[in-house]
Design a protein around this motif. Structure first.
Motif, PDB file in Angstrom:
ATOM      1  N   TRP A  45       1.195  -1.101   0.370  1.00  0.00           N
ATOM      2  CA  TRP A  45      -0.099  -0.214   0.278  1.00  0.00           C
ATOM      3  C   TRP A  45       1.061   1.246  -0.122  1.00  0.00           C
ATOM      4  O   TRP A  45       2.240   1.254   0.452  1.00  0.00           O
ATOM      5  N   THR A  82      -8.685  -0.091  -3.280  1.00  0.00           N
ATOM      6  CA  THR A  82      -7.975   1.406  -1.973  1.00  0.00           C
ATOM      7  C   THR A  82      -8.984   0.923  -0.585  1.00  0.00           C
ATOM      8  O   THR A  82      -9.460  -0.549  -0.877  1.00  0.00           O
ATOM      9  N   ARG A  84     -10.133   2.452   3.532  1.00  0.00           N
ATOM     10  CA  ARG A  84     -10.356   3.746   3.710  1.00  0.00           C
ATOM     11  C   ARG A  84     -10.794   3.928   5.301  1.00  0.00           C
ATOM     12  O   ARG A  84     -11.125   2.127   5.349  1.00  0.00           O
ATOM     13  N   LEU A  92      -6.377   7.997   2.922  1.00  0.00           N
ATOM     14  CA  LEU A  92      -6.300   6.984   1.368  1.00  0.00           C
ATOM     15  C   LEU A  92      -5.556   6.232   1.155  1.00  0.00           C
ATOM     16  O   LEU A  92      -4.616   6.554   0.624  1.00  0.00           O
ATOM     17  N   PHE A  94      -3.864   3.257  -1.742  1.00  0.00           N
ATOM     18  CA  PHE A  94      -3.594   2.641  -2.447  1.00  0.00           C
ATOM     19  C   PHE A  94      -3.610   1.360  -3.069  1.00  0.00           C
ATOM     20  O   PHE A  94      -1.992   1.719  -2.551  1.00  0.00           O
TER      21      PHE A  94
END
Length: 138
Positions: A45, A82, A84, A92, A94
């Protein structure tokens, strides 16, 4: 990290996105939630301010995977895009491997290693955290 703009896409190419930096928290997550959502042993990520991430084309599907977490997937191929969390509402995450050039941003740490599968051996020399930075390392 600098404030460069990065572009990415899902597996089928229907969803295209843009993320502009700085990109931070470059990590490999080993938590059970990420593993199950991606169908993988771990997920890489990067984090941006939520306002600096936008879907350019294609249809996504948003799934609430827990009371505090929403994940976005391509509505066509199901690629994980994504993450959250309500505790980080302005941010955020991704998936780094969905970038058009995934070699550009490399993970700098492993997180949630307390959930790491026992057949995964970490030997890349990156810092390891039982949960997240600030809450203990191995």
């Amino acid at each position: 990290m600098d404030s460069q703009t990065y572009f990415g896409h899902c597996h089928c190419g229907n969803v295209r996105f843009e993320a502009s930096g700085p990109i931070r928290n470059l990590c490999v997550c080993h938590c059970e939630s990420c593993r199950r959502a991606a169908g993988a042993a771990f997920v890489a990520w990067g984090t941006v301010n939520a306002a600096h991430f936008r879907i350019l084309s294609g249809e996504t599907s948003v799934v609430r995977t827990s009371a505090d977490v929403e994940r976005t997937f391509c509505a066509n191929c199901g690629s994980s895009l994504t993450y959250r969390h309500t505790l980080r509402a302005g941010e955020l995450d991704f998936t780094l491997v969905s970038l058009d050039t995934p070699l550009t941003l490399a993970p700098q740490m492993h997180i949630w290693v307390q959930d790491k599968l026992p057949w995964i051996e970490l030997s890349d020399g990156l810092p390891q955290f039982q949960t997240v930075p600030g809450q203990g390392s191995t």
